[in-house]
Design an enzyme around this catalytic site. Structure first.
Site, short mmCIF file in Angstrom:
data_model
loop_
_atom_site.label_atom_id
_atom_site.label_comp_id
_atom_site.label_asym_id
_atom_site.label_seq_id
_atom_site.Cartn_x
_atom_site.Cartn_y
_atom_site.Cartn_z
N SER A 22 0.84 -1.21 0.00
CA SER A 22 0.00 0.00 0.00
C SER A 22 0.87 1.26 0.00
O SER A 22 0.36 2.37 0.16
CB SER A 22 -0.92 0.00 1.23
OG SER A 22 -0.14 -0.16 2.42
N ASN A 108 -3.15 -2.65 12.38
CA ASN A 108 -4.59 -2.60 12.10
C ASN A 108 -5.27 -1.37 12.72
O ASN A 108 -6.06 -0.70 12.07
CB ASN A 108 -5.28 -3.88 12.61
CG ASN A 108 -4.75 -5.12 11.91
OD1 ASN A 108 -4.02 -5.00 10.93
ND2 ASN A 108 -5.12 -6.29 12.40
N THR A 153 -40.20 23.69 -15.59
CA THR A 153 -40.43 22.32 -15.11
C THR A 153 -40.46 21.48 -16.38
O THR A 153 -40.92 21.95 -17.43
CB THR A 153 -41.77 22.16 -14.35
OG1 THR A 153 -42.84 22.50 -15.23
CG2 THR A 153 -41.83 23.06 -13.11
N HIS A 154 -39.96 20.27 -16.31
CA HIS A 154 -39.81 19.42 -17.50
C HIS A 154 -38.99 20.11 -18.59
O HIS A 154 -39.14 19.81 -19.77
CB HIS A 154 -41.17 19.02 -18.10
CG HIS A 154 -42.16 18.53 -17.10
ND1 HIS A 154 -42.32 17.21 -16.78
CD2 HIS A 154 -43.04 19.21 -16.33
CE1 HIS A 154 -43.26 17.08 -15.84
NE2 HIS A 154 -43.71 18.28 -15.54
N LYS A 281 -16.56 28.50 -32.51
CA LYS A 281 -17.01 27.75 -31.33
C LYS A 281 -16.53 28.29 -29.99
O LYS A 281 -15.39 28.69 -29.83
CB LYS A 281 -16.52 26.30 -31.44
CG LYS A 281 -17.30 25.51 -32.44
CD LYS A 281 -18.65 25.12 -31.87
CE LYS A 281 -18.75 23.63 -31.83
NZ LYS A 281 -19.78 23.21 -30.93
N ASN A 283 -16.95 26.37 -26.47
CA ASN A 283 -17.49 25.14 -25.88
C ASN A 283 -17.34 25.11 -24.36
O ASN A 283 -16.30 25.51 -23.84
CB ASN A 283 -16.77 23.92 -26.46
CG ASN A 283 -17.11 23.70 -27.93
OD1 ASN A 283 -18.21 24.02 -28.38
ND2 ASN A 283 -16.16 23.15 -28.68
N TYR A 315 -10.15 -7.14 11.11
CA TYR A 315 -9.33 -6.68 9.98
C TYR A 315 -9.19 -7.74 8.91
O TYR A 315 -8.90 -8.91 9.18
CB TYR A 315 -7.93 -6.26 10.46
CG TYR A 315 -7.12 -5.66 9.33
CD1 TYR A 315 -7.27 -4.32 8.98
CD2 TYR A 315 -6.28 -6.45 8.55
CE1 TYR A 315 -6.58 -3.78 7.91
CE2 TYR A 315 -5.59 -5.92 7.48
CZ TYR A 315 -5.74 -4.57 7.16
OH TYR A 315 -5.07 -4.03 6.09
N GLN A 320 -7.56 -2.54 2.93
CA GLN A 320 -6.54 -1.70 2.33
C GLN A 320 -6.99 -1.18 0.96
O GLN A 320 -6.66 -0.06 0.57
CB GLN A 320 -5.25 -2.52 2.19
CG GLN A 320 -4.13 -1.81 1.48
CD GLN A 320 -2.88 -2.67 1.43
OE1 GLN A 320 -2.35 -3.08 2.46
NE2 GLN A 320 -2.41 -2.97 0.23
N1 ARG Z 1 -1.50 -1.46 4.78
C1 ARG Z 1 -2.62 -1.92 5.54
C2 ARG Z 1 -3.90 -1.12 5.20
O1 ARG Z 1 -3.83 -0.14 4.53
C3 ARG Z 1 -2.37 -1.80 7.00
C4 ARG Z 1 -1.52 -2.88 7.52
C5 ARG Z 1 -2.26 -4.02 8.07
N2 ARG Z 1 -1.68 -5.17 7.52
C6 ARG Z 1 -1.83 -6.39 8.01
N3 ARG Z 1 -1.24 -7.33 7.37
N4 ARG Z 1 -2.55 -6.66 9.06
O2 ARG Z 1 -4.96 -1.51 5.61
#
Ligand code: ARG
Length: 468
Positions: A22, A108, A153-154, A281, A283, A315, A320
């Site tokens: 991420s 988490n 309207t419409h 034009k 636009n 989680y 992610q």
């Molecule tokens: N990169 C993760 C996210 O954006 C957070 C890390 C949690 N990763 C895990 N393997 N428990 O949610």
């Protein structure tokens, strides 16, 4: 530090590491992650969970990182995410002591906290810009309380109104969008830190303290919910999508009203394009792109809801994948808001054309029917029929509203009722005059200039109150 060296033997493949990383969109939570670690470490120190001198080393290294910035982190996919990159940096600065930082904390709860911290800031900016937009609309409306136009309207001519009255319809819709986003903010402003992986920890951590240090209003009580929930994202993006609908209706009107057929508005050159072949034009490209980008925001909402749907509690790594959709929606809707506001402020209204259209096509017919009810005590339905027939006859004969007089109406009325109405010609004239009609609509929320001015001042008071 290699997180995998304990449980796992061997590395992920390069592709798998990249696929699951991420890091790219984690850049956005860098500062929040520094703050989050700072607050957690401070609390660990205060609670006597980790030695004070170790905590101080960690806090110093975090402060150093904050001034050095994200570029001092090693950001390659093998480190998985920003939380590991940050921990690795602290380890590189102070050695193994860095390991104390993760006591009673999980990525988490950390990521959920970081995302909420950043979203709070983004939402505050959007709320401020929304207020600015409403305030610009009020400035425009003030100039146009007497500017006649036909209301539709419409998309057919309906009744006369003023441009200010129409502009206020935007302002009130945006005010509700503002209210919805402000309400969403309350549920973003809750702190999940201390949930740890999902069941908190046996270390005597103080969740209220980290909540306070990070400036959240309250904690998210249940720790499983703390790491599970992303409804703060789906709610915010829903509210943003609804705001985008309001915006899309504004730029749609600018597109239609700037056509030769309507000629009601002229969008500023700075928000227009021309053609590579047709030299004449002008636009409305910006409004058209905006119209399309709105779809993207709704798309992000559907993606978010679909990822979240049916996920088991707690989680799951799927969470992610919600994040980039949320940022896309936030960035695009924020951009749409500002571009719509700026484009509208460059737009000029063609007063002559507004009046011309309001006078051209019997938009005052309702008032004529109302006049018959008031003067002759006929039921509205009977008056509606008489005026309806009068209008269709006038159109057949190529007459304009200003050609209609009491005798013309009576020829029709006699056919329906066997009697003449003998309306006062001055009253008939007034009822067919758009400016007079607008002046008489003094009911709360109506277009009469004094009513619109009152609405403008109430909205200004609202904006002042919110800006404090
Ligand atoms: N990169 C993760 C996210 O954006 C957070 C890390 C949690 N990763 C895990 N393997 N428990 O949610």
């Amino acid at each position: 530090m290699n997180l995998r060296s304990g449980r796992l033997n061997g590395k992920m493949t390069g592709d798998a590491a990249e696929f699951t990383s991420s890091l790219d969109f984690d850049r956005r939570i860098f500062q929040a992650d520094v703050r989050c670690n700072h607050a957690h470490t401070t609390m660990l120190k205060e609670q006597g969970i980790i030695p004070a001198e170790d905590a101080d080393k960690i806090l110093d290294a975090l402060d150093h990182l904050e001034t050095e910035g994200i570029n001092s982190l090693k950001m390659d996919p093998s480190v998985e995410d920003i939380h590991m990159a940050l921990e690795n940096y602290i380890t590189s600065q102070i050695g193994e002591t860095a390991g104390f930082m993760h006591t009673g904390k999980s990525r988490n709860d950390q990521v959920a906290t970081d995302l909420r911290l950043v979203l709070k800031e983004e939402l505050s900016d959007i709320l401020t810009d929304l207020l600015k937009f409403i305030s610009n609309i009020l400035d425009m409306a003030q100039e146009h309380t007497e500017t006649i136009m036909v209301g539709y309207t419409h998309l057919q001519h309906a009744q006369p109104t003023t441009y200010a009255h129409h502009l206020l319809s935007y302002a009130y819709a945006l005010k509700r969008d503002y209210g919805r986003l402000k309400d969403s903010y309350k549920r973003v402003d809750m702190c999940p830190l201390g949930s740890a992986a999902l069941t908190t920890t046996s270390f005597p951590i103080n969740r209220e303290r980290t909540c306070e240090l990070l400036g959240f209003s309250t904690i998210l009580e249940n720790s499983i919910d703390g790491v599970s929930s992303r409804d703060f994202m789906s709610e915010t993006v829903s509210a943003l999508s609804i705001m985008c609908t309001t915006l899309s209706r504004i730029f749609e009107e600018l597109i239609i009203w700037s056509t030769y057929e309507f000629r009601l508005v002229e969008i500023g050159a700075e928000y227009s394009s021309t053609s590579s072949i047709m030299p004449q034009k002008k636009n409305p490209d910006v409004a058209e792109i905006a119209r399309a980008k709105t779809a993207g925001v709704y798309g992000e909402l559907v993606s978010i809801l679909t990822i979240l749907k049916s996920l088991p509690q707690s989680y799951n790594r799927d969470l992610q994948e919600v994040t980039p959709h949320m940022w896309n929606a936030v960035d695009n809707s924020h951009m749409l808001l500002n571009i719509t506001a700026d484009m509208l402020s460059t737009t000029t209204f063609n007063k002559k054309r507004g009046l011309e259209l309001a006078e051209a096509n019997f938009s005052t017919a309702t008032e004529l029917a109302d006049l018959i009810v008031k003067e002759k005590k006929l039921p509205f339905r009977a008056a509606h029929q008489i005026v309806g027939r009068t209008v269709s006859r006038a159109i057949e004969e190529g007459l304009k509203p200003s050609d209609i007089n009491p005798e013309y109406i009576d020829a029709v009325a006699y056919e329906f009722t066997g009697e003449y109405l003998k309306l006062d010609s001055e009253l008939v004239k007034k009822s067919l005059d758009p400016q007079e009609v607008v002046r008489t609509r003094k009911v709360t929320g109506g277009p009469a200039p004094e009513v619109v001015k009152e609405s403008i001042s109430l909205l200004m008071t609202f904006i002042k109150g919110e800006s404090m």
